[in-house]
Design an enzyme around this catalytic site. Structure first.
Site, mmCIF file in Angstrom:
data_model
loop_
_atom_site.group_PDB
_atom_site.id
_atom_site.type_symbol
_atom_site.label_atom_id
_atom_site.label_comp_id
_atom_site.label_asym_id
_atom_site.label_seq_id
_atom_site.Cartn_x
_atom_site.Cartn_y
_atom_site.Cartn_z
ATOM 1 N N SER A 28 12.745 3.387 3.861
ATOM 2 C CA SER A 28 13.213 4.144 5.026
ATOM 3 C C SER A 28 13.755 3.183 6.085
ATOM 4 O O SER A 28 13.499 1.978 6.035
ATOM 5 C CB SER A 28 12.069 4.970 5.620
ATOM 6 O OG SER A 28 11.083 4.115 6.172
ATOM 7 N N ARG A 53 4.686 11.076 -2.589
ATOM 8 C CA ARG A 53 4.383 10.914 -1.173
ATOM 9 C C ARG A 53 5.610 11.199 -0.324
ATOM 10 O O ARG A 53 6.647 10.558 -0.487
ATOM 11 C CB ARG A 53 3.916 9.477 -0.939
ATOM 12 C CG ARG A 53 3.754 9.105 0.504
ATOM 13 C CD ARG A 53 3.526 7.605 0.642
ATOM 14 N NE ARG A 53 3.410 7.237 2.037
ATOM 15 C CZ ARG A 53 3.711 6.053 2.507
ATOM 16 N NH1 ARG A 53 4.133 5.104 1.704
ATOM 17 N NH2 ARG A 53 3.587 5.794 3.777
ATOM 18 N N ASN A 89 8.116 -5.248 -0.452
ATOM 19 C CA ASN A 89 7.924 -4.105 0.422
ATOM 20 C C ASN A 89 6.428 -4.075 0.709
ATOM 21 O O ASN A 89 5.642 -3.584 -0.106
ATOM 22 C CB ASN A 89 8.388 -2.803 -0.227
ATOM 23 C CG ASN A 89 8.299 -1.619 0.719
ATOM 24 O OD1 ASN A 89 7.567 -1.655 1.698
ATOM 25 N ND2 ASN A 89 9.026 -0.567 0.408
ATOM 26 N N GLU A 120 12.405 -9.100 2.614
ATOM 27 C CA GLU A 120 11.609 -7.952 3.045
ATOM 28 C C GLU A 120 12.458 -6.693 2.867
ATOM 29 O O GLU A 120 13.599 -6.657 3.331
ATOM 30 C CB GLU A 120 11.224 -8.128 4.514
ATOM 31 C CG GLU A 120 10.456 -6.986 5.118
ATOM 32 C CD GLU A 120 10.199 -7.190 6.612
ATOM 33 O OE1 GLU A 120 10.142 -6.176 7.324
ATOM 34 O OE2 GLU A 120 10.071 -8.349 7.078
ATOM 35 N N ALA A 143 2.880 -0.699 5.204
ATOM 36 C CA ALA A 143 2.325 -0.797 6.555
ATOM 37 C C ALA A 143 1.833 -2.198 6.896
ATOM 38 O O ALA A 143 1.756 -2.554 8.074
ATOM 39 C CB ALA A 143 1.192 0.218 6.730
ATOM 40 N N ARG A 162 11.897 5.315 12.903
ATOM 41 C CA ARG A 162 10.560 5.905 12.782
ATOM 42 C C ARG A 162 9.709 5.529 13.993
ATOM 43 O O ARG A 162 10.234 5.117 15.015
ATOM 44 C CB ARG A 162 9.938 5.451 11.455
ATOM 45 C CG ARG A 162 10.772 5.938 10.260
ATOM 46 C CD ARG A 162 10.197 5.577 8.944
ATOM 47 N NE ARG A 162 8.916 6.267 8.761
ATOM 48 C CZ ARG A 162 8.055 5.944 7.811
ATOM 49 N NH1 ARG A 162 8.333 4.974 6.962
ATOM 50 N NH2 ARG A 162 6.921 6.599 7.697
ATOM 51 N N HIS A 171 12.535 -2.227 2.910
ATOM 52 C CA HIS A 171 11.930 -0.949 3.283
ATOM 53 C C HIS A 171 12.831 0.158 2.769
ATOM 54 O O HIS A 171 14.063 0.063 2.860
ATOM 55 C CB HIS A 171 11.771 -0.837 4.799
ATOM 56 C CG HIS A 171 10.910 -1.912 5.356
ATOM 57 N ND1 HIS A 171 9.545 -1.889 5.253
ATOM 58 C CD2 HIS A 171 11.235 -3.069 5.978
ATOM 59 C CE1 HIS A 171 9.055 -2.990 5.809
ATOM 60 N NE2 HIS A 171 10.060 -3.725 6.246
ATOM 61 N N PRO A 196 0.791 -1.228 0.000
ATOM 62 C CA PRO A 196 0.000 0.000 0.000
ATOM 63 C C PRO A 196 0.823 1.277 0.000
ATOM 64 O O PRO A 196 1.860 1.367 0.644
ATOM 65 C CB PRO A 196 -0.832 -0.107 1.283
ATOM 66 C CG PRO A 196 -0.135 -1.087 2.134
ATOM 67 C CD PRO A 196 0.572 -2.027 1.205
ATOM 68 N N ASN A 197 0.312 2.218 -0.778
ATOM 69 C CA ASN A 197 0.827 3.586 -0.890
ATOM 70 C C ASN A 197 2.143 3.694 -1.648
ATOM 71 O O ASN A 197 2.608 4.803 -1.899
ATOM 72 C CB ASN A 197 0.936 4.255 0.486
ATOM 73 C CG ASN A 197 -0.406 4.320 1.173
ATOM 74 O OD1 ASN A 197 -1.389 4.743 0.575
ATOM 75 N ND2 ASN A 197 -0.459 3.861 2.407
ATOM 76 N N TYR A 252 10.732 9.296 1.364
ATOM 77 C CA TYR A 252 10.756 8.281 0.307
ATOM 78 C C TYR A 252 11.428 8.736 -0.985
ATOM 79 O O TYR A 252 11.519 7.966 -1.935
ATOM 80 C CB TYR A 252 9.328 7.830 -0.009
ATOM 81 C CG TYR A 252 8.644 7.201 1.176
ATOM 82 C CD1 TYR A 252 8.987 5.919 1.591
ATOM 83 C CD2 TYR A 252 7.682 7.895 1.903
ATOM 84 C CE1 TYR A 252 8.375 5.340 2.691
ATOM 85 C CE2 TYR A 252 7.065 7.316 3.005
ATOM 86 C CZ TYR A 252 7.418 6.041 3.389
ATOM 87 O OH TYR A 252 6.821 5.474 4.469
ATOM 88 N N ASP A 279 1.703 -15.450 6.905
ATOM 89 C CA ASP A 279 1.334 -16.850 6.668
ATOM 90 C C ASP A 279 1.527 -17.242 5.207
ATOM 91 O O ASP A 279 1.960 -18.360 4.912
ATOM 92 C CB ASP A 279 -0.114 -17.096 7.078
ATOM 93 C CG ASP A 279 -0.311 -17.140 8.589
ATOM 94 O OD1 ASP A 279 0.690 -17.200 9.341
ATOM 95 O OD2 ASP A 279 -1.489 -17.105 9.027
ATOM 96 N N HIS A 298 3.651 -4.465 9.441
ATOM 97 C CA HIS A 298 3.462 -4.321 10.885
ATOM 98 C C HIS A 298 2.083 -4.757 11.360
ATOM 99 O O HIS A 298 1.796 -4.672 12.553
ATOM 100 C CB HIS A 298 3.707 -2.855 11.280
ATOM 101 C CG HIS A 298 4.847 -2.248 10.549
ATOM 102 N ND1 HIS A 298 6.170 -2.624 10.757
ATOM 103 C CD2 HIS A 298 4.887 -1.323 9.555
ATOM 104 C CE1 HIS A 298 6.949 -1.935 9.936
ATOM 105 N NE2 HIS A 298 6.196 -1.144 9.200
#
Length: 138
Positions: free
Chosen positions: A100, A18, A72, A96, A75, A105, A98, A10-11, A23, A85, A78
């Site tokens: 940032s 953004r 990535n 995984e 959100a 953060r 990220h 998302p995003n 970013y 799963d 978290h």
């Protein structure tokens, strides 16, 4: 030829627009073109969704035939037991990533539900986090 999926949550479709201070101002589509040129020996695929179930469906789709997934989850990292799963259920290794440094953060970003099920985590190197993850599969 190795097949690697770059999967954004998302995003991340808003990269370049953004929060440029966090970013950057580079769109992911243009960055993905650069990745394709840099890793021409790899069959790179890209998928982005703001919908948790669509990310899970994509993991299921490629999770037994691709050589790697660079994820990535935004959100969802978290919050999503379901994505964790799905990663655990497939055979394809997942890195995984990220953009940032999530540990610099908010506190809630310090916990990854995905971490126990991924091959590794790369965080805080900007868009180069994707580059590093792809290199880890080669």
């Amino acid at each position: 030829m190795k097949k690697i999926l770059v999967l954004n949550g998302p995003n991340l479709n808003l990269l370049g627009k953004r929060e440029p201070s966090v970013y950057g101002n580079h769109s992911f589509d243009s960055y993905f073109e650069e990745l394709g040129k840099k890793f021409s020996e790899v069959e790179l695929h890209y998928y982005q969704s703001n919908v948790e179930g669509e990310l899970i469906n994509k993991l299921h789709e490629v999770g037994f035939t691709f050589d790697g997934v660079v994820l990535n989850a935004g959100a969802y990292t978290h919050t999503s037991v379901a994505i964790a799963d799905a990663i655990k259920a497939i055979e394809t290794p997942v890195i995984e990533v990220h953009i940032s440094n999530v540990y610099a953060r908010e506190q809630f970003r310090h916990k990854s539900f995905l971490a126990p099920n991924v091959k590794g985590i790369i965080t805080g190197f900007g868009l180069q986090s994707y580059d590093l993850a792809i290199q880890s599969f080669l």
